[in-house]
Design a protein around this motif. Structure first.
Motif, PDB file in Angstrom:
ATOM      1  N   GLU A   1      -5.859   4.729   6.060  1.00  0.00           N
ATOM      2  CA  GLU A   1      -4.412   4.599   5.847  1.00  0.00           C
ATOM      3  C   GLU A   1      -4.032   5.121   4.466  1.00  0.00           C
ATOM      4  O   GLU A   1      -3.016   5.820   4.312  1.00  0.00           O
ATOM      5  N   ALA A   2      -4.833   4.776   3.453  1.00  0.00           N
ATOM      6  CA  ALA A   2      -4.565   5.267   2.103  1.00  0.00           C
ATOM      7  C   ALA A   2      -4.643   6.788   2.054  1.00  0.00           C
ATOM      8  O   ALA A   2      -3.794   7.451   1.442  1.00  0.00           O
TER       9      ALA A   2
ATOM     10  N   PHE B   1     -15.447   1.941 -13.013  1.00  0.00           N
ATOM     11  CA  PHE B   1     -16.405   2.561 -13.930  1.00  0.00           C
ATOM     12  C   PHE B   1     -16.573   4.044 -13.642  1.00  0.00           C
ATOM     13  O   PHE B   1     -16.755   4.853 -14.567  1.00  0.00           O
ATOM     14  N   VAL B   2     -16.519   4.422 -12.372  1.00  0.00           N
ATOM     15  CA  VAL B   2     -16.549   5.849 -12.040  1.00  0.00           C
ATOM     16  C   VAL B   2     -15.394   6.555 -12.743  1.00  0.00           C
ATOM     17  O   VAL B   2     -15.568   7.610 -13.369  1.00  0.00           O
ATOM     18  N   ALA B   3     -14.193   5.973 -12.659  1.00  0.00           N
ATOM     19  CA  ALA B   3     -13.015   6.571 -13.292  1.00  0.00           C
ATOM     20  C   ALA B   3     -13.144   6.580 -14.810  1.00  0.00           C
ATOM     21  O   ALA B   3     -12.764   7.551 -15.476  1.00  0.00           O
ATOM     22  N   ALA B   4     -13.674   5.506 -15.378  1.00  0.00           N
ATOM     23  CA  ALA B   4     -13.808   5.410 -16.835  1.00  0.00           C
ATOM     24  C   ALA B   4     -14.795   6.418 -17.389  1.00  0.00           C
ATOM     25  O   ALA B   4     -14.621   6.935 -18.501  1.00  0.00           O
ATOM     26  N   SER B   5     -15.834   6.712 -16.625  1.00  0.00           N
ATOM     27  CA  SER B   5     -16.933   7.535 -17.135  1.00  0.00           C
ATOM     28  C   SER B   5     -16.790   9.014 -16.806  1.00  0.00           C
ATOM     29  O   SER B   5     -17.392   9.857 -17.487  1.00  0.00           O
ATOM     30  N   TRP B   6     -16.006   9.361 -15.767  1.00  0.00           N
ATOM     31  CA  TRP B   6     -15.891  10.770 -15.404  1.00  0.00           C
ATOM     32  C   TRP B   6     -14.969  11.494 -16.386  1.00  0.00           C
ATOM     33  O   TRP B   6     -13.818  11.108 -16.566  1.00  0.00           O
ATOM     34  N   LEU B   7     -15.490  12.527 -17.034  1.00  0.00           N
ATOM     35  CA  LEU B   7     -14.733  13.284 -18.030  1.00  0.00           C
ATOM     36  C   LEU B   7     -14.112  12.368 -19.086  1.00  0.00           C
ATOM     37  O   LEU B   7     -13.020  12.619 -19.591  1.00  0.00           O
ATOM     38  N   ARG B   8     -14.804  11.271 -19.378  1.00  0.00           N
ATOM     39  CA  ARG B   8     -14.381  10.265 -20.359  1.00  0.00           C
ATOM     40  C   ARG B   8     -13.070   9.576 -19.979  1.00  0.00           C
ATOM     41  O   ARG B   8     -12.399   9.014 -20.828  1.00  0.00           O
ATOM     42  N   GLY B   9     -12.737   9.618 -18.686  1.00  0.00           N
ATOM     43  CA  GLY B   9     -11.616   8.809 -18.247  1.00  0.00           C
ATOM     44  C   GLY B   9     -10.589   9.524 -17.395  1.00  0.00           C
ATOM     45  O   GLY B   9      -9.920  10.441 -17.871  1.00  0.00           O
ATOM     46  N   VAL B  10     -10.515   9.144 -16.113  1.00  0.00           N
ATOM     47  CA  VAL B  10      -9.441   9.596 -15.234  1.00  0.00           C
ATOM     48  C   VAL B  10      -8.727   8.351 -14.711  1.00  0.00           C
ATOM     49  O   VAL B  10      -9.222   7.227 -14.822  1.00  0.00           O
ATOM     50  N   GLN B  11      -7.555   8.538 -14.123  1.00  0.00           N
ATOM     51  CA  GLN B  11      -6.772   7.401 -13.651  1.00  0.00           C
ATOM     52  C   GLN B  11      -7.426   6.744 -12.434  1.00  0.00           C
ATOM     53  O   GLN B  11      -8.078   7.401 -11.627  1.00  0.00           O
ATOM     54  N   VAL B  12      -7.200   5.420 -12.314  1.00  0.00           N
ATOM     55  CA  VAL B  12      -7.680   4.675 -11.160  1.00  0.00           C
ATOM     56  C   VAL B  12      -6.586   3.725 -10.682  1.00  0.00           C
ATOM     57  O   VAL B  12      -5.898   3.097 -11.492  1.00  0.00           O
ATOM     58  N   VAL B  13      -6.401   3.670  -9.368  1.00  0.00           N
ATOM     59  CA  VAL B  13      -5.559   2.668  -8.722  1.00  0.00           C
ATOM     60  C   VAL B  13      -6.487   1.725  -7.972  1.00  0.00           C
ATOM     61  O   VAL B  13      -7.344   2.175  -7.202  1.00  0.00           O
ATOM     62  N   GLN B  14      -6.329   0.437  -8.202  1.00  0.00           N
ATOM     63  CA  GLN B  14      -7.179  -0.544  -7.538  1.00  0.00           C
ATOM     64  C   GLN B  14      -6.431  -1.170  -6.361  1.00  0.00           C
ATOM     65  O   GLN B  14      -5.270  -1.572  -6.488  1.00  0.00           O
TER      66      GLN B  14
ATOM     67  N   LEU C   1       0.821  -1.203   0.000  1.00  0.00           N
ATOM     68  CA  LEU C   1       0.000   0.000   0.000  1.00  0.00           C
ATOM     69  C   LEU C   1       0.862   1.262   0.000  1.00  0.00           C
ATOM     70  O   LEU C   1       0.429   2.315  -0.485  1.00  0.00           O
ATOM     71  N   SER C   2       2.087   1.158   0.504  1.00  0.00           N
ATOM     72  CA  SER C   2       2.972   2.329   0.531  1.00  0.00           C
ATOM     73  C   SER C   2       3.217   2.880  -0.867  1.00  0.00           C
ATOM     74  O   SER C   2       3.559   4.060  -1.030  1.00  0.00           O
ATOM     75  N   ARG C   3       3.060   2.041  -1.887  1.00  0.00           N
ATOM     76  CA  ARG C   3       3.265   2.487  -3.266  1.00  0.00           C
ATOM     77  C   ARG C   3       2.236   3.534  -3.688  1.00  0.00           C
ATOM     78  O   ARG C   3       2.437   4.253  -4.670  1.00  0.00           O
ATOM     79  N   LEU C   4       1.133   3.625  -2.965  1.00  0.00           N
ATOM     80  CA  LEU C   4       0.101   4.594  -3.330  1.00  0.00           C
ATOM     81  C   LEU C   4       0.629   6.026  -3.263  1.00  0.00           C
ATOM     82  O   LEU C   4       0.166   6.899  -4.009  1.00  0.00           O
ATOM     83  N   ALA C   5       1.609   6.250  -2.402  1.00  0.00           N
ATOM     84  CA  ALA C   5       2.150   7.600  -2.258  1.00  0.00           C
ATOM     85  C   ALA C   5       2.734   8.126  -3.566  1.00  0.00           C
ATOM     86  O   ALA C   5       2.760   9.338  -3.800  1.00  0.00           O
ATOM     87  N   ALA C   6       3.193   7.231  -4.427  1.00  0.00           N
ATOM     88  CA  ALA C   6       3.783   7.653  -5.697  1.00  0.00           C
ATOM     89  C   ALA C   6       2.756   8.302  -6.624  1.00  0.00           C
ATOM     90  O   ALA C   6       3.125   8.974  -7.594  1.00  0.00           O
ATOM     91  N   HIS C   7       1.462   8.096  -6.340  1.00  0.00           N
ATOM     92  CA  HIS C   7       0.408   8.664  -7.184  1.00  0.00           C
ATOM     93  C   HIS C   7      -0.133   9.977  -6.630  1.00  0.00           C
ATOM     94  O   HIS C   7      -1.099  10.529  -7.159  1.00  0.00           O
ATOM     95  N   ALA C   8       0.492  10.467  -5.546  1.00  0.00           N
ATOM     96  CA  ALA C   8       0.055  11.717  -4.934  1.00  0.00           C
ATOM     97  C   ALA C   8       0.982  12.848  -5.346  1.00  0.00           C
ATOM     98  O   ALA C   8       2.171  12.649  -5.596  1.00  0.00           O
ATOM     99  N   GLU C   9       0.413  14.022  -5.407  1.00  0.00           N
ATOM    100  CA  GLU C   9       1.195  15.229  -5.648  1.00  0.00           C
ATOM    101  C   GLU C   9       0.403  16.391  -5.083  1.00  0.00           C
ATOM    102  O   GLU C   9      -0.814  16.299  -4.898  1.00  0.00           O
ATOM    103  N   PRO C  10       1.066  17.480  -4.749  1.00  0.00           N
ATOM    104  CA  PRO C  10       0.361  18.604  -4.126  1.00  0.00           C
ATOM    105  C   PRO C  10      -0.856  19.057  -4.919  1.00  0.00           C
ATOM    106  O   PRO C  10      -0.772  19.328  -6.125  1.00  0.00           O
ATOM    107  N   GLY C  11      -1.987  19.087  -4.229  1.00  0.00           N
ATOM    108  CA  GLY C  11      -3.222  19.581  -4.826  1.00  0.00           C
ATOM    109  C   GLY C  11      -4.018  18.566  -5.616  1.00  0.00           C
ATOM    110  O   GLY C  11      -5.144  18.858  -6.033  1.00  0.00           O
ATOM    111  N   ARG C  12      -3.474  17.391  -5.864  1.00  0.00           N
ATOM    112  CA  ARG C  12      -4.220  16.408  -6.658  1.00  0.00           C
ATOM    113  C   ARG C  12      -5.408  15.874  -5.852  1.00  0.00           C
ATOM    114  O   ARG C  12      -5.252  15.374  -4.733  1.00  0.00           O
ATOM    115  N   ARG C  13      -6.576  15.962  -6.416  1.00  0.00           N
ATOM    116  CA  ARG C  13      -7.772  15.428  -5.764  1.00  0.00           C
ATOM    117  C   ARG C  13      -7.819  13.908  -5.959  1.00  0.00           C
ATOM    118  O   ARG C  13      -7.557  13.425  -7.064  1.00  0.00           O
TER     119      ARG C  13
END
Length: 376
Positions: free
Chosen positions: A67-68, A128-141, A40-52
């Motif tokens: 924790e995430a 599917f939320v990620a696929a459909s929002w604005l025609r596609g945003v990134q998702v980590v499962q 789960l610590s790898r999730l930090a690599a997908h964060a950056e200042p201000g990213r929702r």
């Protein structure tokens, strides 16, 4: 229809998380599946200042979600937690619409992220939320069940259910990473873990018979990951590798990927007839026995292989039979299956162990006879 040996999915041994294993999923949108302690610590690599980041999590997985969120916030991201109902209740249109509303109210853009934490239904929904929002945003499962890590969270299939059937609305949307700590799976109820083994066993029948050998050698250890963590890790890695090789070659299920639906046509029909009160893996287990019986009657599968289905599935406590008197409902439900073309039913069947092929338009007599073999 068999996946090529040594394809794009490969286990790369230990990774930076310690004893974790990594399976690379190739294709047009490659990503890695990391299975092991501390991933789960790898999730930090997908964060950056201000990213929702919308962290969509299943009821009962609040600890993992918090924790995430802490990992993401420590890197300056702005996480929001969104709890969803357990199991298939998460995959309702009303739940989906509520998440869309959250994204809109929070001003999510294409550079933002969705994280799915929970079982297969939750990862299906988050994808599917990620696929459909604005025609596609990134998702980590972040799958927290056996079923999710070996099936739903890997491969990029996303979807929700309708009153007419399961997963009839969806999209192909690969994640950017999949993270699973097998220790999480030890918190699953035993019946849920065993249900997930159906998808692992499916991978053994369609592509990797070593999975069947491992389970047959120690079924009592296969059903409890706390008894033999090394066996659990090996089974998970092998099943993920099978799926990775197939989806890398055929993301959109135009040909090869259909083999991953082995047992699912009848299994999905059971789920629909039972109003989604059956566990998915339990339904797929019965579906594999059904399609083995059907293929035997069509002269494709021999009797010994049919019996091995019952033996392996039964050894871990999965169901291999279904009640009588429901044929008409089941037949109607199978007609809505995604592999059906027009009014023609298509099934993935086995010519032999790890030798999947298609059976197109079996006779109504054989279809009903296979059901009778399950319910006699």
């Amino acid at each position: 229809m068999s996946p090529a040996a040594g394809g794009s999915g490969r286990a790369d041994g230990d990774d930076a998380a310690g004893d974790a294993r990594t399976v690379e999923v190739g294709g047009e949108s490659p990503y890695a599946v990391h299975v092991g302690p501390g991933v789960l610590s790898r999730l930090a690599a997908h964060a950056e200042p201000g990213r929702r980041v919308l962290v969509v999590h299943q009821q009962g997985r609040e600890d993992f979600a918090r924790e995430a969120a802490e990992l993401l916030a420590a890197q300056g991201a702005a996480p929001e937690l969104a709890v969803v109902p357990d199991a298939e209740a998460a995959k309702r249109v009303e739940v989906l619409a509520g998440l869309w509303a959250r994204l809109g109210q929070s001003g999510f853009t294409r550079s933002d992220l969705v994280v799915g934490i929970g079982g297969g239904a939750t990862t299906d929904l988050a994808g599917f939320v990620a696929a459909s929002w604005l025609r596609g945003v990134q998702v980590v499962q972040v799958p927290t069940s056996l079923l999710a890590v070996v099936d739903a969270a890997v491969g990029g299939k996303t979807g929700i259910n309708t009153a007419e059937g399961k997963n009839l609305v969806g999209a192909f949307h690969p994640p950017v990473e999949v993270l699973c700590d097998p220790a999480w799976l030890q918190t699953q109820p035993r019946a849920d873990y065993v249900s997930g083994l159906a998808e692992v066993i499916k991978c053994g029948f369609i592509a990797d018979p070593a999975i069947l050998d491992l389970i047959e050698a120690a079924p009592e250890r296969a059903v409890d990951p706390s008894l033999d963590p090394a066996l659990a890790l090996e089974l998970i890695t092998r099943a993920v590798r099978v799926k990775a090789e197939v989806v890398a070659a055929d993301l959109t299920e135009s040909s090869l990927r259909e083999i991953l639906n082995y047992g699912h046509t009848f299994g999905h029909a059971i789920e629909q007839v039972e109003h989604f009160t059956w566990r998915h893996g339990d339904a797929v287990a019965v579906g594999m026995v059904y399609v083995a019986e059907l293929a035997h009657r069509a002269g494709v599968t021999d009797a010994d292989l049919v019996e091995r289905h019952r033996r392996v599935l039964g050894a871990v406590g999965l169901p291999t039979a279904y009640r009588p008197g429901r044929w008409e409902e089941l037949r109607t439900a199978m007609g809505r299956d995604k592999k059906t073309r027009g009014s023609t039913l298509r099934f993935v069947v086995l010519e032999g162990l790890a030798r999947p092929t298609r059976l197109v338009a079996p006779s109504e007599e054989d279809l009903e006879a296979a059901y009778a073999a399950l319910s006699g």
